[in-house]
Design an enzyme around this catalytic site. Sequence first.
Site, PDB file in Angstrom:
ATOM      1  N   ALA A   1      37.556  33.062  32.668  1.00  0.00           N
ATOM      2  CA  ALA A   1      36.148  32.725  32.458  1.00  0.00           C
ATOM      3  C   ALA A   1      35.448  32.810  33.810  1.00  0.00           C
ATOM      4  O   ALA A   1      36.082  32.684  34.863  1.00  0.00           O
ATOM      5  CB  ALA A   1      36.039  31.321  31.889  1.00  0.00           C
TER       6      ALA A   1
ATOM      7  N   GLY B   1      40.981  32.777  30.725  1.00  0.00           N
ATOM      8  CA  GLY B   1      40.408  33.393  29.527  1.00  0.00           C
ATOM      9  C   GLY B   1      40.936  34.794  29.268  1.00  0.00           C
ATOM     10  O   GLY B   1      40.913  35.262  28.124  1.00  0.00           O
TER      11      GLY B   1
ATOM     12  N   GLU C   1      44.131  34.251  27.507  1.00  0.00           N
ATOM     13  CA  GLU C   1      43.764  33.761  26.170  1.00  0.00           C
ATOM     14  C   GLU C   1      43.254  34.897  25.285  1.00  0.00           C
ATOM     15  O   GLU C   1      43.564  34.960  24.100  1.00  0.00           O
ATOM     16  CB  GLU C   1      42.700  32.660  26.297  1.00  0.00           C
ATOM     17  CG  GLU C   1      43.234  31.400  26.959  1.00  0.00           C
ATOM     18  CD  GLU C   1      42.140  30.388  27.233  1.00  0.00           C
ATOM     19  OE1 GLU C   1      41.312  30.634  28.156  1.00  0.00           O
ATOM     20  OE2 GLU C   1      42.071  29.373  26.541  1.00  0.00           O
TER      21      GLU C   1
ATOM     22  N   GLU D   1      43.934  27.133  34.911  1.00  0.00           N
ATOM     23  CA  GLU D   1      42.828  26.176  34.788  1.00  0.00           C
ATOM     24  C   GLU D   1      43.127  24.831  35.429  1.00  0.00           C
ATOM     25  O   GLU D   1      42.230  24.194  35.998  1.00  0.00           O
ATOM     26  CB  GLU D   1      42.466  25.961  33.302  1.00  0.00           C
ATOM     27  CG  GLU D   1      41.768  27.138  32.642  1.00  0.00           C
ATOM     28  CD  GLU D   1      42.720  28.160  32.051  1.00  0.00           C
ATOM     29  OE1 GLU D   1      43.937  28.112  32.347  1.00  0.00           O
ATOM     30  OE2 GLU D   1      42.263  29.014  31.284  1.00  0.00           O
TER      31      GLU D   1
HETATM   32  N1  COA Z   1      35.143  34.132  37.828  1.00  0.00           N
HETATM   33  C1  COA Z   1      34.171  34.669  38.572  1.00  0.00           C
HETATM   34  N2  COA Z   1      34.384  35.613  39.515  1.00  0.00           N
HETATM   35  C2  COA Z   1      35.644  36.017  39.689  1.00  0.00           C
HETATM   36  C3  COA Z   1      36.724  35.510  38.933  1.00  0.00           C
HETATM   37  C4  COA Z   1      36.424  34.508  37.962  1.00  0.00           C
HETATM   38  N3  COA Z   1      37.362  33.986  37.155  1.00  0.00           N
HETATM   39  N4  COA Z   1      37.869  36.101  39.354  1.00  0.00           N
HETATM   40  C5  COA Z   1      37.518  36.960  40.314  1.00  0.00           C
HETATM   41  N5  COA Z   1      36.179  36.915  40.525  1.00  0.00           N
HETATM   42  C6  COA Z   1      35.390  37.691  41.484  1.00  0.00           C
HETATM   43  C7  COA Z   1      35.501  37.134  42.901  1.00  0.00           C
HETATM   44  O1  COA Z   1      34.604  36.064  43.084  1.00  0.00           O
HETATM   45  C8  COA Z   1      35.159  38.346  43.711  1.00  0.00           C
HETATM   46  O2  COA Z   1      33.759  38.528  43.684  1.00  0.00           O
HETATM   47  P1  COA Z   1      32.953  38.921  45.043  1.00  0.00           P
HETATM   48  O3  COA Z   1      33.568  40.220  45.486  1.00  0.00           O
HETATM   49  O4  COA Z   1      31.533  39.035  44.590  1.00  0.00           O
HETATM   50  O5  COA Z   1      33.217  37.806  46.003  1.00  0.00           O
HETATM   51  C9  COA Z   1      35.767  39.482  42.918  1.00  0.00           C
HETATM   52  O6  COA Z   1      35.929  39.012  41.580  1.00  0.00           O
HETATM   53  C10 COA Z   1      37.126  39.925  43.428  1.00  0.00           C
HETATM   54  O7  COA Z   1      37.974  38.784  43.469  1.00  0.00           O
HETATM   55  P2  COA Z   1      38.845  38.394  44.753  1.00  0.00           P
HETATM   56  O8  COA Z   1      39.186  36.938  44.637  1.00  0.00           O
HETATM   57  O9  COA Z   1      38.156  38.827  45.994  1.00  0.00           O
HETATM   58  O10 COA Z   1      40.139  39.313  44.522  1.00  0.00           O
HETATM   59  P3  COA Z   1      41.627  39.011  45.023  1.00  0.00           P
HETATM   60  O11 COA Z   1      42.409  40.248  44.774  1.00  0.00           O
HETATM   61  O12 COA Z   1      41.635  38.437  46.388  1.00  0.00           O
HETATM   62  O13 COA Z   1      42.170  37.850  44.059  1.00  0.00           O
HETATM   63  C11 COA Z   1      42.526  36.775  41.940  1.00  0.00           C
HETATM   64  C12 COA Z   1      42.335  38.105  42.669  1.00  0.00           C
HETATM   65  C13 COA Z   1      42.533  37.104  40.432  1.00  0.00           C
HETATM   66  C14 COA Z   1      43.874  36.139  42.322  1.00  0.00           C
HETATM   67  C15 COA Z   1      41.388  35.808  42.281  1.00  0.00           C
HETATM   68  O14 COA Z   1      40.166  36.481  42.091  1.00  0.00           O
HETATM   69  C16 COA Z   1      41.341  34.557  41.441  1.00  0.00           C
HETATM   70  O15 COA Z   1      42.128  33.655  41.647  1.00  0.00           O
HETATM   71  N6  COA Z   1      40.418  34.506  40.467  1.00  0.00           N
HETATM   72  C17 COA Z   1      40.244  33.334  39.621  1.00  0.00           C
HETATM   73  C18 COA Z   1      41.332  33.280  38.559  1.00  0.00           C
HETATM   74  C19 COA Z   1      41.161  32.021  37.712  1.00  0.00           C
HETATM   75  O16 COA Z   1      41.327  30.914  38.157  1.00  0.00           O
HETATM   76  N7  COA Z   1      40.825  32.245  36.422  1.00  0.00           N
HETATM   77  C20 COA Z   1      40.666  31.173  35.482  1.00  0.00           C
HETATM   78  C21 COA Z   1      39.273  30.697  35.462  1.00  0.00           C
HETATM   79  S1  COA Z   1      39.077  29.331  34.362  1.00  0.00           S
END
Ligand code: COA
Length: 259
Positions: A65, A110, A113, A133
């Site tokens: 999400a 999500g 999910e 989460e």
């Molecule tokens: N919501 C909003 N934006 C997200 C996102 C999320 N769940 N996951 C990634 N993004 C965005 C980042 O903010 C970033 O945006 P920006 O370039 O404008 O700053 C872009 O996607 C790339 O993500 P980044 O974190 O730079 O890539 P990474 O390769 O370093 O890491 C992840 C990848 C997936 C490990 C990391 O993005 C992450 O942990 N995301 C959240 C995962 C999460 O907790 N999901 C459950 C949410 S309830």
Amino acid sequence: MPFKFLTLEVADRVATLTVNRPDKLNALNDATIAELGHAIDKVRVDDAIGGVILTGAGRAFVAGADISELSSQSPVLAKARARAGQDVFRRFETCPKPVIAAVNGFALGGGCELAMACHIRIASEAAKFGQPESKLGILPGYGGSQRLPRLIGKGRAMQLLMTGEMIDAAEAYRIGLVNKVVPADRVVAEAREMMKAILANGPLAVALCIEAIDRGLQMSLEEGMILEANHFGLLAATDDMREGMSAFLEKRAPAFKGK
Ligand code: COA
């Protein structure tokens, strides 16, 4: 209806639905969730579509999400958001046409999910799965706490939800979260091949398999058996059975001819 965060293409009766917000790793904001709802409703009613493959643009399937929307939600909005997403995902799960997730990369929160709401999951070797989460002080809101234990068992679901750990595709396959793991460049192609095999079968037979499994999991064994027998009886009156049986008997006639 034109989509902002999705693409929907149809070829040879197979729809390919791609979550297309690659700069945000296809994170599901409210608008994308709403678009997913419109897309699956179209798939359900469009006779030109036999089944749908769901995938993500770029290096993610869906990274969860959209955290920027979640971070400021009130309890009332949070509950409404969860219910709205659950409703859309449930429409994927109960779609009478096959829905295959081609998980090309991150399937977190999500995203995991959404993949679980699909009927079958094919993962790229590069895919990563998890329900992180709890690291954000929340729990899954789009059905993860319910579908994950049904798919992989209570103990493993407890571990994934409570630790928030990320697992790779091989581990996801080992615990039964995905049906198959394939090289990264083959994930959509493999989904298409599996879809082709399914679409060669009777559409009503396939739809009733989906319904029997989905509804049966919520019933007692006895009730589920009655549902199955009713479907079995119904199919005997359809072209699906006539065509399926005659194609089989044509190939193997002497051994199987009816008495
Ligand atoms: N919501 C909003 N934006 C997200 C996102 C999320 N769940 N996951 C990634 N993004 C965005 C980042 O903010 C970033 O945006 P920006 O370039 O404008 O700053 C872009 O996607 C790339 O993500 P980044 O974190 O730079 O890539 P990474 O390769 O370093 O890491 C992840 C990848 C997936 C490990 C990391 O993005 C992450 O942990 N995301 C959240 C995962 C999460 O907790 N999901 C459950 C949410 S309830």
